[in-house]
Design a protein around this motif. Structure first.
Motif, PDB file in Angstrom:
ATOM      1  N   TYR A 113       0.838  -1.201   0.000  1.00 41.14           N
ATOM      2  CA  TYR A 113       0.000   0.000   0.000  1.00 41.14           C
ATOM      3  C   TYR A 113       0.873   1.251   0.000  1.00 41.14           C
ATOM      4  CZ  TYR A 113      -2.997   3.642   1.985  1.00 41.14           C
ATOM      5  OH  TYR A 113      -3.660   4.826   2.218  1.00 41.14           O
ATOM      6  N   ASP A 114       1.859   1.289   0.916  1.00 45.14           N
ATOM      7  CA  ASP A 114       2.749   2.453   1.018  1.00 45.14           C
ATOM      8  C   ASP A 114       3.531   2.683  -0.272  1.00 45.14           C
ATOM      9  OD1 ASP A 114       1.922   2.875   3.626  1.00 45.14           O
ATOM     10  OD2 ASP A 114       3.716   1.996   4.537  1.00 45.14           O
ATOM     11  N   GLU A 115       4.032   1.609  -0.851  1.00 40.25           N
ATOM     12  CA  GLU A 115       4.825   1.726  -2.077  1.00 40.25           C
ATOM     13  C   GLU A 115       3.970   2.230  -3.242  1.00 40.25           C
ATOM     14  OE1 GLU A 115       8.372   0.953  -2.905  1.00 40.25           O
ATOM     15  OE2 GLU A 115       8.234   1.635  -0.841  1.00 40.25           O
ATOM     16  N   ILE A 116       2.771   1.711  -3.376  1.00 38.99           N
ATOM     17  CA  ILE A 116       1.921   2.148  -4.486  1.00 38.99           C
ATOM     18  C   ILE A 116       1.468   3.591  -4.281  1.00 38.99           C
ATOM     19  CG2 ILE A 116      -0.274   1.762  -5.687  1.00 38.99           C
ATOM     20  CD1 ILE A 116       0.241  -1.269  -5.336  1.00 38.99           C
ATOM     21  N   THR A 117       1.124   3.969  -3.051  1.00 44.13           N
ATOM     22  CA  THR A 117       0.748   5.372  -2.814  1.00 44.13           C
ATOM     23  C   THR A 117       1.934   6.289  -3.085  1.00 44.13           C
ATOM     24  OG1 THR A 117       1.160   5.186  -0.427  1.00 44.13           O
ATOM     25  CG2 THR A 117      -1.112   4.910  -1.167  1.00 44.13           C
TER      26      THR A 117
END
Length: 121
Positions: free
Chosen positions: A17-21
């Motif tokens: 989630y953090d990487e895609i955001t």
């Protein structure tokens, strides 16, 4: 594209989630870009597809992506997302400052902390 730290205490789906955001907010992923399918990303990262699906569900719930049945997952408009993300970070900052004040720090002490952080970055 996506980096996973297997030694981190943060759950893998949260890291995804953090990487895609991060990729969306940095505009590496543009509005309406198609994300890899759950199976493609699972194969690329060697992560269970259920974990990828969980990350995608959270991303969709948080309005970072949208899904089109039979076509896949796509990036939403990054300008709106940037404002949303800034608001979330502002809320976190508010909570952090509140916690520091509850620990007895004065406004000047907190300001010096923030200044030191800004100078070091």
């Amino acid at each position: 594209m996506i980096k996973i730290d297997y030694t981190s205490s943060k759950a893998i789906y949260e890291q995804i989630y953090d990487e895609i955001t991060r990729l969306i907010l940095s505009k590496a992923l543009k509005p309406d870009d198609k994300l890899p399918s759950v199976r493609e990303l699972a194969a690329m990262t060697k992560i269970n597809p259920n974990t990828i699906q969980k990350a995608y569900k959270v991303l969709e719930f948080e309005n970072y992506i949208y899904s089109v049945k039979g076509r896949g997952n796509f990036v939403k408009s990054s300008d709106d997302l940037r404002i949303l993300h800034i608001n979330k970070l502002e809320e976190k900052l508010f909570k952090t400052i509140k916690s520091l004040k509850e620990l007895g720090l004065k406004n000047d002490d907190i300001s010096k902390m923030v200044d030191n952080i800004l100078i070091s970055n």
